[in-house]
Scaffold this motif. Structure first.
Motif, PDB file in Angstrom:
ATOM      1  N   VAL A 180       0.833  -1.209   0.000  1.00 25.87           N
ATOM      2  CA  VAL A 180       0.000   0.000   0.000  1.00 25.87           C
ATOM      3  C   VAL A 180       0.867   1.257   0.000  1.00 25.87           C
ATOM      4  O   VAL A 180       0.576   2.222  -0.712  1.00 25.87           O
ATOM      5  CB  VAL A 180      -0.985  -0.005   1.190  1.00 25.87           C
ATOM      6  CG1 VAL A 180      -1.640   1.352   1.388  1.00 25.87           C
ATOM      7  CG2 VAL A 180      -2.042  -1.091   0.999  1.00 25.87           C
ATOM      8  N   LEU A 181       1.952   1.231   0.758  1.00 20.70           N
ATOM      9  CA  LEU A 181       2.804   2.419   0.854  1.00 20.70           C
ATOM     10  C   LEU A 181       3.627   2.681  -0.403  1.00 20.70           C
ATOM     11  O   LEU A 181       4.039   3.810  -0.648  1.00 20.70           O
ATOM     12  CB  LEU A 181       3.730   2.317   2.070  1.00 20.70           C
ATOM     13  CG  LEU A 181       3.028   2.384   3.425  1.00 20.70           C
ATOM     14  CD1 LEU A 181       4.023   2.176   4.547  1.00 20.70           C
ATOM     15  CD2 LEU A 181       2.273   3.684   3.606  1.00 20.70           C
ATOM     16  N   LYS A 182       3.855   1.657  -1.204  1.00 23.67           N
ATOM     17  CA  LYS A 182       4.646   1.902  -2.411  1.00 23.67           C
ATOM     18  C   LYS A 182       3.787   2.275  -3.627  1.00 23.67           C
ATOM     19  O   LYS A 182       4.314   2.617  -4.671  1.00 23.67           O
ATOM     20  CB  LYS A 182       5.564   0.726  -2.720  1.00 23.67           C
ATOM     21  CG  LYS A 182       4.924  -0.503  -3.230  1.00 23.67           C
ATOM     22  CD  LYS A 182       6.002  -1.567  -3.465  1.00 23.67           C
ATOM     23  CE  LYS A 182       5.392  -2.834  -4.007  1.00 23.67           C
ATOM     24  NZ  LYS A 182       6.397  -3.878  -4.157  1.00 23.67           N
ATOM     25  N   ILE A 183       2.479   2.262  -3.476  1.00 24.70           N
ATOM     26  CA  ILE A 183       1.591   2.662  -4.573  1.00 24.70           C
ATOM     27  C   ILE A 183       1.704   4.170  -4.805  1.00 24.70           C
ATOM     28  O   ILE A 183       1.678   4.954  -3.861  1.00 24.70           O
ATOM     29  CB  ILE A 183       0.117   2.294  -4.266  1.00 24.70           C
ATOM     30  CG1 ILE A 183      -0.058   0.780  -4.249  1.00 24.70           C
ATOM     31  CG2 ILE A 183      -0.833   2.944  -5.269  1.00 24.70           C
ATOM     32  CD1 ILE A 183      -1.418   0.323  -3.763  1.00 24.70           C
ATOM     33  N   TRP A 229      -0.423   6.758  -5.684  1.00 22.79           N
ATOM     34  CA  TRP A 229      -1.867   6.928  -5.732  1.00 22.79           C
ATOM     35  C   TRP A 229      -2.302   7.902  -6.815  1.00 22.79           C
ATOM     36  O   TRP A 229      -3.363   7.750  -7.399  1.00 22.79           O
ATOM     37  CB  TRP A 229      -2.399   7.341  -4.369  1.00 22.79           C
ATOM     38  CG  TRP A 229      -2.265   6.241  -3.373  1.00 22.79           C
ATOM     39  CD1 TRP A 229      -1.296   6.129  -2.412  1.00 22.79           C
ATOM     40  CD2 TRP A 229      -3.082   5.075  -3.251  1.00 22.79           C
ATOM     41  NE1 TRP A 229      -1.483   4.963  -1.705  1.00 22.79           N
ATOM     42  CE2 TRP A 229      -2.570   4.298  -2.188  1.00 22.79           C
ATOM     43  CE3 TRP A 229      -4.202   4.608  -3.931  1.00 22.79           C
ATOM     44  CZ2 TRP A 229      -3.139   3.097  -1.799  1.00 22.79           C
ATOM     45  CZ3 TRP A 229      -4.773   3.405  -3.542  1.00 22.79           C
ATOM     46  CH2 TRP A 229      -4.241   2.661  -2.478  1.00 22.79           C
ATOM     47  N   LYS A 230      -1.500   8.914  -7.094  1.00 25.23           N
ATOM     48  CA  LYS A 230      -1.883   9.888  -8.130  1.00 25.23           C
ATOM     49  C   LYS A 230      -1.880   9.242  -9.506  1.00 25.23           C
ATOM     50  O   LYS A 230      -2.784   9.465 -10.296  1.00 25.23           O
ATOM     51  CB  LYS A 230      -0.958  11.094  -8.093  1.00 25.23           C
ATOM     52  CG  LYS A 230      -1.209  11.967  -6.894  1.00 25.23           C
ATOM     53  CD  LYS A 230      -0.367  13.200  -6.904  1.00 25.23           C
ATOM     54  CE  LYS A 230      -0.667  13.972  -5.626  1.00 25.23           C
ATOM     55  NZ  LYS A 230       0.047  15.190  -5.519  1.00 25.23           N
ATOM     56  N   GLU A 231      -0.876   8.448  -9.797  1.00 23.19           N
ATOM     57  CA  GLU A 231      -0.836   7.741 -11.074  1.00 23.19           C
ATOM     58  C   GLU A 231      -1.929   6.689 -11.160  1.00 23.19           C
ATOM     59  O   GLU A 231      -2.559   6.512 -12.178  1.00 23.19           O
ATOM     60  CB  GLU A 231       0.520   7.046 -11.261  1.00 23.19           C
ATOM     61  CG  GLU A 231       1.602   7.930 -11.769  1.00 23.19           C
ATOM     62  CD  GLU A 231       2.895   7.178 -11.987  1.00 23.19           C
ATOM     63  OE1 GLU A 231       2.884   5.931 -12.086  1.00 23.19           O
ATOM     64  OE2 GLU A 231       3.931   7.845 -12.051  1.00 23.19           O
ATOM     65  N   ARG A 232      -2.137   5.988 -10.068  1.00 18.95           N
ATOM     66  CA  ARG A 232      -3.080   4.879 -10.059  1.00 18.95           C
ATOM     67  C   ARG A 232      -4.514   5.338 -10.271  1.00 18.95           C
ATOM     68  O   ARG A 232      -5.306   4.646 -10.896  1.00 18.95           O
ATOM     69  CB  ARG A 232      -2.962   4.108  -8.747  1.00 18.95           C
ATOM     70  CG  ARG A 232      -3.830   2.889  -8.730  1.00 18.95           C
ATOM     71  CD  ARG A 232      -3.637   2.113  -7.452  1.00 18.95           C
ATOM     72  NE  ARG A 232      -4.620   1.063  -7.425  1.00 18.95           N
ATOM     73  CZ  ARG A 232      -4.345  -0.208  -7.350  1.00 18.95           C
ATOM     74  NH1 ARG A 232      -3.113  -0.601  -7.282  1.00 18.95           N
ATOM     75  NH2 ARG A 232      -5.307  -1.100  -7.332  1.00 18.95           N
ATOM     76  N   SER A 233      -4.867   6.500  -9.763  1.00 14.88           N
ATOM     77  CA  SER A 233      -6.259   6.938  -9.869  1.00 14.88           C
ATOM     78  C   SER A 233      -6.695   7.127 -11.320  1.00 14.88           C
ATOM     79  O   SER A 233      -7.826   6.856 -11.658  1.00 14.88           O
ATOM     80  CB  SER A 233      -6.494   8.220  -9.070  1.00 14.88           C
ATOM     81  OG  SER A 233      -5.749   9.278  -9.624  1.00 14.88           O
ATOM     82  N   GLY A 234      -5.800   7.562 -12.182  1.00 16.42           N
ATOM     83  CA  GLY A 234      -6.169   7.757 -13.569  1.00 16.42           C
ATOM     84  C   GLY A 234      -6.252   6.461 -14.364  1.00 16.42           C
ATOM     85  O   GLY A 234      -7.064   6.318 -15.259  1.00 16.42           O
ATOM     86  N   ALA A 235      -5.390   5.500 -14.042  1.00 13.97           N
ATOM     87  CA  ALA A 235      -5.319   4.253 -14.813  1.00 13.97           C
ATOM     88  C   ALA A 235      -5.865   3.087 -14.001  1.00 13.97           C
ATOM     89  O   ALA A 235      -5.422   1.962 -14.121  1.00 13.97           O
ATOM     90  CB  ALA A 235      -3.875   3.987 -15.199  1.00 13.97           C
ATOM     91  N   PHE A 236      -6.828   3.358 -13.183  1.00 15.61           N
ATOM     92  CA  PHE A 236      -7.342   2.376 -12.246  1.00 15.61           C
ATOM     93  C   PHE A 236      -8.346   1.455 -12.915  1.00 15.61           C
ATOM     94  O   PHE A 236      -9.172   1.895 -13.689  1.00 15.61           O
ATOM     95  CB  PHE A 236      -8.001   3.145 -11.102  1.00 15.61           C
ATOM     96  CG  PHE A 236      -8.424   2.293  -9.974  1.00 15.61           C
ATOM     97  CD1 PHE A 236      -7.500   1.634  -9.206  1.00 15.61           C
ATOM     98  CD2 PHE A 236      -9.754   2.150  -9.675  1.00 15.61           C
ATOM     99  CE1 PHE A 236      -7.895   0.853  -8.151  1.00 15.61           C
ATOM    100  CE2 PHE A 236     -10.157   1.370  -8.627  1.00 15.61           C
ATOM    101  CZ  PHE A 236      -9.217   0.722  -7.866  1.00 15.61           C
ATOM    102  N   ASN A 237      -8.242   0.152 -12.636  1.00 10.42           N
ATOM    103  CA  ASN A 237      -9.217  -0.791 -13.174  1.00 10.42           C
ATOM    104  C   ASN A 237      -9.557  -1.857 -12.146  1.00 10.42           C
ATOM    105  O   ASN A 237      -8.839  -2.041 -11.164  1.00 10.42           O
ATOM    106  CB  ASN A 237      -8.714  -1.417 -14.484  1.00 10.42           C
ATOM    107  CG  ASN A 237      -7.477  -2.247 -14.285  1.00 10.42           C
ATOM    108  OD1 ASN A 237      -7.448  -3.170 -13.483  1.00 10.42           O
ATOM    109  ND2 ASN A 237      -6.427  -1.917 -15.023  1.00 10.42           N
ATOM    110  N   PHE A 238     -10.629  -2.543 -12.403  1.00  5.31           N
ATOM    111  CA  PHE A 238     -11.139  -3.513 -11.430  1.00  5.31           C
ATOM    112  C   PHE A 238     -10.172  -4.683 -11.224  1.00  5.31           C
ATOM    113  O   PHE A 238     -10.095  -5.234 -10.137  1.00  5.31           O
ATOM    114  CB  PHE A 238     -12.518  -4.020 -11.856  1.00  5.31           C
ATOM    115  CG  PHE A 238     -13.197  -4.847 -10.798  1.00  5.31           C
ATOM    116  CD1 PHE A 238     -13.639  -4.263  -9.628  1.00  5.31           C
ATOM    117  CD2 PHE A 238     -13.384  -6.208 -10.974  1.00  5.31           C
ATOM    118  CE1 PHE A 238     -14.270  -5.012  -8.645  1.00  5.31           C
ATOM    119  CE2 PHE A 238     -14.006  -6.967  -9.995  1.00  5.31           C
ATOM    120  CZ  PHE A 238     -14.449  -6.359  -8.830  1.00  5.31           C
TER     121      PHE A 238
END
Length: 149
Positions: free
Chosen positions: A128-131, A133-142
């Protein structure tokens, strides 16, 4: 996330979960504080208050809570503009596909099954700490929504 001095928050009605969570968090130098909430209303009141001392960088929500569930809290938090980008991790014993889908649709960023072992909880924190989050929110998938250790 790769950030120092993080504040993380846990909403869970099980006091032992809070103790384990705090114990694991103490092993990570990048975490400066852990906010603990046993009731959904308590957490929502804190987040909605004007005089909060610490704003969490990551929020962990237990789904199965009395009165206000983790899902209820997720929905309320996502209504607030100031928390629309707050990383929210569903932290639950449920492995239900329905729970995963409904929390995903309502704005959770990640779904984690509660571990039993301290070492597994530590692995979860590392992931969780290495994610970023800013990048992940745009390219997020199920498919990337569920974290398992």
């Amino acid at each position: 996330m790769k950030k120092q001095n993080l504040a993380i928050a846990l909403l869970d009605d099980d006091q032992e979960e809070h103790l384990l969570f705090k114990e694991v968090a103490d092993d990570f130098s990048e975490i400066k504080s852990v906010l603990s909430f046993a009731k959904g209303k308590e957490m929502l009141d804190y987040l909605g208050g004007k005089d909060k001392n610490v704003i969490p960088d990551i929020l962990f929500l237990d789904l199965n809570m009395p009165i206000l569930s983790g899902l209820d809290c997720l929905i309320e938090i996502r209504k607030k503009e100031e928390y629309k980008n707050l990383p929210i991790v569903i932290y639950s014993t449920s492995s239900s596909e329905k729970d995963k889908e409904v929390t995903y649709r309502n704005g959770a960023n990640l779904y984690v099954n509660k571990p039993i072992e301290f070492s597994d909880m530590k692995k979860i924190f590392m992931e969780v700490l290495k994610i970023n989050w800013k990048e992940r929110s745009g390219a997020f998938n199920f498919q990337s929504f569920f974290l398992s250790v």
